[in-house]
Design a protein around this motif. Structure first.
Motif, PDB file in Angstrom:
ATOM      1  N   THR A  17       0.894  -1.184  -0.119  1.00 15.92           N
ATOM      2  CA  THR A  17       0.039  -0.044  -0.006  1.00 15.92           C
ATOM      3  C   THR A  17       0.793   1.243  -0.114  1.00 15.92           C
ATOM      4  OG1 THR A  17      -0.164  -0.042   2.446  1.00 15.92           O
ATOM      5  CG2 THR A  17      -2.014  -1.082   1.025  1.00 15.92           C
ATOM      6  N   ASP A  18       2.142   1.234   0.337  1.00 11.47           N
ATOM      7  CA  ASP A  18       3.081   2.171   0.271  1.00 11.47           C
ATOM      8  C   ASP A  18       3.788   2.437  -0.654  1.00 11.47           C
ATOM      9  OD1 ASP A  18       4.495   0.369   1.073  1.00 11.47           O
ATOM     10  OD2 ASP A  18       5.602   1.249   2.777  1.00 11.47           O
ATOM     11  N   ASP A  19       3.524   1.669  -1.657  1.00 15.44           N
ATOM     12  CA  ASP A  19       4.459   1.705  -3.020  1.00 15.44           C
ATOM     13  C   ASP A  19       3.898   2.709  -4.003  1.00 15.44           C
ATOM     14  OD1 ASP A  19       4.774   0.564  -5.876  1.00 15.44           O
ATOM     15  OD2 ASP A  19       6.257  -0.692  -4.509  1.00 15.44           O
ATOM     16  N   PRO A  20       4.637   3.294  -4.837  1.00 10.82           N
ATOM     17  CA  PRO A  20       4.263   4.384  -5.788  1.00 10.82           C
ATOM     18  C   PRO A  20       3.345   3.885  -6.664  1.00 10.82           C
ATOM     19  CG  PRO A  20       6.477   4.489  -5.458  1.00 10.82           C
ATOM     20  CD  PRO A  20       6.209   3.494  -4.518  1.00 10.82           C
ATOM     21  N   ARG A  21       3.638   2.403  -7.113  1.00  6.92           N
ATOM     22  CA  ARG A  21       2.668   1.891  -8.102  1.00  6.92           C
ATOM     23  C   ARG A  21       1.085   1.784  -7.762  1.00  6.92           C
ATOM     24  NH1 ARG A  21       5.755  -3.643  -8.662  1.00  6.92           N
ATOM     25  NH2 ARG A  21       6.209  -3.087  -6.400  1.00  6.92           N
ATOM     26  N   LYS A  23       0.021   4.089  -5.507  1.00  4.05           N
ATOM     27  CA  LYS A  23      -0.379   5.585  -4.915  1.00  4.05           C
ATOM     28  C   LYS A  23      -1.625   6.107  -5.466  1.00  4.05           C
ATOM     29  CE  LYS A  23       2.032  10.083  -4.285  1.00  4.05           C
ATOM     30  NZ  LYS A  23       0.799  10.444  -3.075  1.00  4.05           N
ATOM     31  N   ASP A  24      -1.925   6.261  -6.650  1.00  6.29           N
ATOM     32  CA  ASP A  24      -3.265   6.836  -7.081  1.00  6.29           C
ATOM     33  C   ASP A  24      -4.454   6.339  -6.333  1.00  6.29           C
ATOM     34  OD1 ASP A  24      -2.152   8.948  -8.637  1.00  6.29           O
ATOM     35  OD2 ASP A  24      -2.424   8.075 -10.563  1.00  6.29           O
ATOM     36  N   PHE A  25      -4.427   4.997  -6.323  1.00  4.37           N
ATOM     37  CA  PHE A  25      -5.482   4.150  -5.776  1.00  4.37           C
ATOM     38  C   PHE A  25      -5.488   4.566  -4.077  1.00  4.37           C
ATOM     39  CE2 PHE A  25      -6.710   0.415  -3.274  1.00  4.37           C
ATOM     40  CZ  PHE A  25      -7.999   0.298  -3.892  1.00  4.37           C
ATOM     41  N   MET A  26      -4.464   4.525  -3.492  1.00  8.67           N
ATOM     42  CA  MET A  26      -4.542   4.700  -2.105  1.00  8.67           C
ATOM     43  C   MET A  26      -4.972   6.173  -1.888  1.00  8.67           C
ATOM     44  SD  MET A  26      -4.120   1.801  -0.676  1.00  8.67           S
ATOM     45  CE  MET A  26      -3.687   2.540   1.033  1.00  8.67           C
ATOM     46  N   ASP A  27      -4.248   7.179  -2.719  1.00  9.78           N
ATOM     47  CA  ASP A  27      -4.608   8.648  -2.355  1.00  9.78           C
ATOM     48  C   ASP A  27      -6.270   9.004  -2.778  1.00  9.78           C
ATOM     49  OD1 ASP A  27      -2.045   9.193  -1.969  1.00  9.78           O
ATOM     50  OD2 ASP A  27      -1.627   9.998  -3.755  1.00  9.78           O
ATOM     51  N   ASN A  28      -6.925   7.897  -3.163  1.00 11.01           N
ATOM     52  CA  ASN A  28      -8.206   8.386  -3.767  1.00 11.01           C
ATOM     53  C   ASN A  28      -9.071   7.459  -2.944  1.00 11.01           C
ATOM     54  OD1 ASN A  28      -8.650  10.571  -6.060  1.00 11.01           O
ATOM     55  ND2 ASN A  28      -7.008   9.108  -6.652  1.00 11.01           N
ATOM     56  N   LEU A  29      -8.976   6.759  -2.159  1.00  9.95           N
ATOM     57  CA  LEU A  29      -9.530   5.593  -1.241  1.00  9.95           C
ATOM     58  C   LEU A  29     -10.731   6.714  -0.370  1.00  9.95           C
ATOM     59  CD1 LEU A  29      -7.757   2.874   0.103  1.00  9.95           C
ATOM     60  CD2 LEU A  29      -9.667   2.590  -1.235  1.00  9.95           C
ATOM     61  N   ASP A  30     -10.276   7.419   0.182  1.00 13.21           N
ATOM     62  CA  ASP A  30     -11.298   8.383   0.997  1.00 13.21           C
ATOM     63  C   ASP A  30     -12.130   9.200   0.309  1.00 13.21           C
ATOM     64  OD1 ASP A  30      -9.964   7.402   3.526  1.00 13.21           O
ATOM     65  OD2 ASP A  30      -8.638   9.421   3.521  1.00 13.21           O
ATOM     66  N   ARG A  95      -9.380   1.456 -14.202  1.00 13.02           N
ATOM     67  CA  ARG A  95      -8.052   1.589 -13.979  1.00 13.02           C
ATOM     68  C   ARG A  95      -7.435   0.536 -12.888  1.00 13.02           C
ATOM     69  NH1 ARG A  95      -5.846   7.227 -11.995  1.00 13.02           N
ATOM     70  NH2 ARG A  95      -4.075   5.972 -12.444  1.00 13.02           N
ATOM     71  N   ARG A  96      -8.804  -0.504 -12.891  1.00 13.40           N
ATOM     72  CA  ARG A  96      -8.097  -1.613 -11.702  1.00 13.40           C
ATOM     73  C   ARG A  96      -7.088  -2.096 -12.216  1.00 13.40           C
ATOM     74  NH1 ARG A  96     -12.326  -2.538 -14.887  1.00 13.40           N
ATOM     75  NH2 ARG A  96     -12.341  -4.603 -15.685  1.00 13.40           N
ATOM     76  N   ASN A  97      -6.769  -2.626 -13.269  1.00 10.18           N
ATOM     77  CA  ASN A  97      -5.827  -3.337 -13.872  1.00 10.18           C
ATOM     78  C   ASN A  97      -4.323  -2.685 -13.562  1.00 10.18           C
ATOM     79  OD1 ASN A  97      -7.148  -5.486 -14.543  1.00 10.18           O
ATOM     80  ND2 ASN A  97      -7.311  -4.802 -16.911  1.00 10.18           N
ATOM     81  N   GLU A  98      -4.322  -1.284 -13.252  1.00 10.10           N
ATOM     82  CA  GLU A  98      -3.014  -0.649 -12.710  1.00 10.10           C
ATOM     83  C   GLU A  98      -2.743  -0.945 -11.598  1.00 10.10           C
ATOM     84  OE1 GLU A  98      -2.904   3.402 -13.614  1.00 10.10           O
ATOM     85  OE2 GLU A  98      -4.189   3.139 -15.274  1.00 10.10           O
ATOM     86  N   TRP A  99      -3.764  -1.276 -10.410  1.00 11.27           N
ATOM     87  CA  TRP A  99      -3.345  -1.571  -9.276  1.00 11.27           C
ATOM     88  C   TRP A  99      -3.447  -3.120  -8.798  1.00 11.27           C
ATOM     89  CZ3 TRP A  99      -7.528   2.791  -9.701  1.00 11.27           C
ATOM     90  CH2 TRP A  99      -6.861   3.993  -9.848  1.00 11.27           C
ATOM     91  N   PHE A 100      -4.431  -3.614  -9.516  1.00 11.24           N
ATOM     92  CA  PHE A 100      -4.659  -4.904  -8.880  1.00 11.24           C
ATOM     93  C   PHE A 100      -4.133  -5.986  -9.977  1.00 11.24           C
ATOM     94  CE2 PHE A 100      -7.522  -2.284  -6.465  1.00 11.24           C
ATOM     95  CZ  PHE A 100      -7.359  -2.757  -5.511  1.00 11.24           C
TER      96      PHE A 100
END
Length: 161
Positions: A17-21, A23-30, A95-100
């Motif tokens: 979860t702290d990896d730059p790959r 980051k966009d997903f984690m930054d937008n969760l909230d 964009r799910r294939n970028e993060w999962f």
């Protein structure tokens, strides 16, 4: 008896979860989770620690730190469908294939629950296993099982090759 719709979606992040790959997903969760909470028909969401920017990513599936889940309850199919494909959530879904990682097995399940019931992750994972083992049934199903679901026909995941 009045019923609500529960849904579980699981996935394995391509990186911690702290990896730059991711980051966009984690930054937008909230942002995305907050939008979901404000949608008509939203009832409940499994929460994590409440730490900003983490969603419920601390809740690991099978002890795997990259295996995350989303468990929510909605008043009806149409409300969930509208959130998933009729809001900005759709852009993140696309964009799910970028993060999962691509899942080789079913990773999404829905089922009906009595109003005021709050499903546990264990209950939800049992429903997912029922769907994997038996296919769609009254106890566990996907979008195509629901006659009132329409948007999945043009927006849902394509079958894996």
């Amino acid at each position: 008896m009045e019923m609500h719709l529960a849904q579980l979606n699981v996935g394995r992040l391509v990186a911690p979860t702290d990896d730059p790959r991711v980051k966009d997903f984690m930054d937008n969760l909230d942002f995305v989770n907050g939008l979901g909470r404000r949608m008509p028909g939203f009832v409940w969401m499994m929460e994590g620690s409440g730490e900003p920017g983490t969603g419920n990513t601390e809740v690991k599936v099978g002890g795997d730190p990259q295996q995350v889940s989303n468990l929510t309850v909605w008043t009806d199919v149409e409300s969930l469908e509208q959130f998933v494909w009729g809001t900005v959530h759709k852009r993140f879904y696309e964009r799910r294939n970028e993060w999962f990682e691509v899942m080789g097995d079913v990773h999404f399940v829905m089922w009906w629950i009595p109003v005021h019931h709050q499903p546990t992750l264990e209950e939800a994972l049992e429903r997912l296993e029922r769907l994997r083992a038996n296919g769609d049934s009254e106890e566990a199903f996907g979008w195509s099982w629901l006659k009132q679901a329409k948007m999945h026909k043009t927006h849902a995941c394509r079958p894996a090759a």
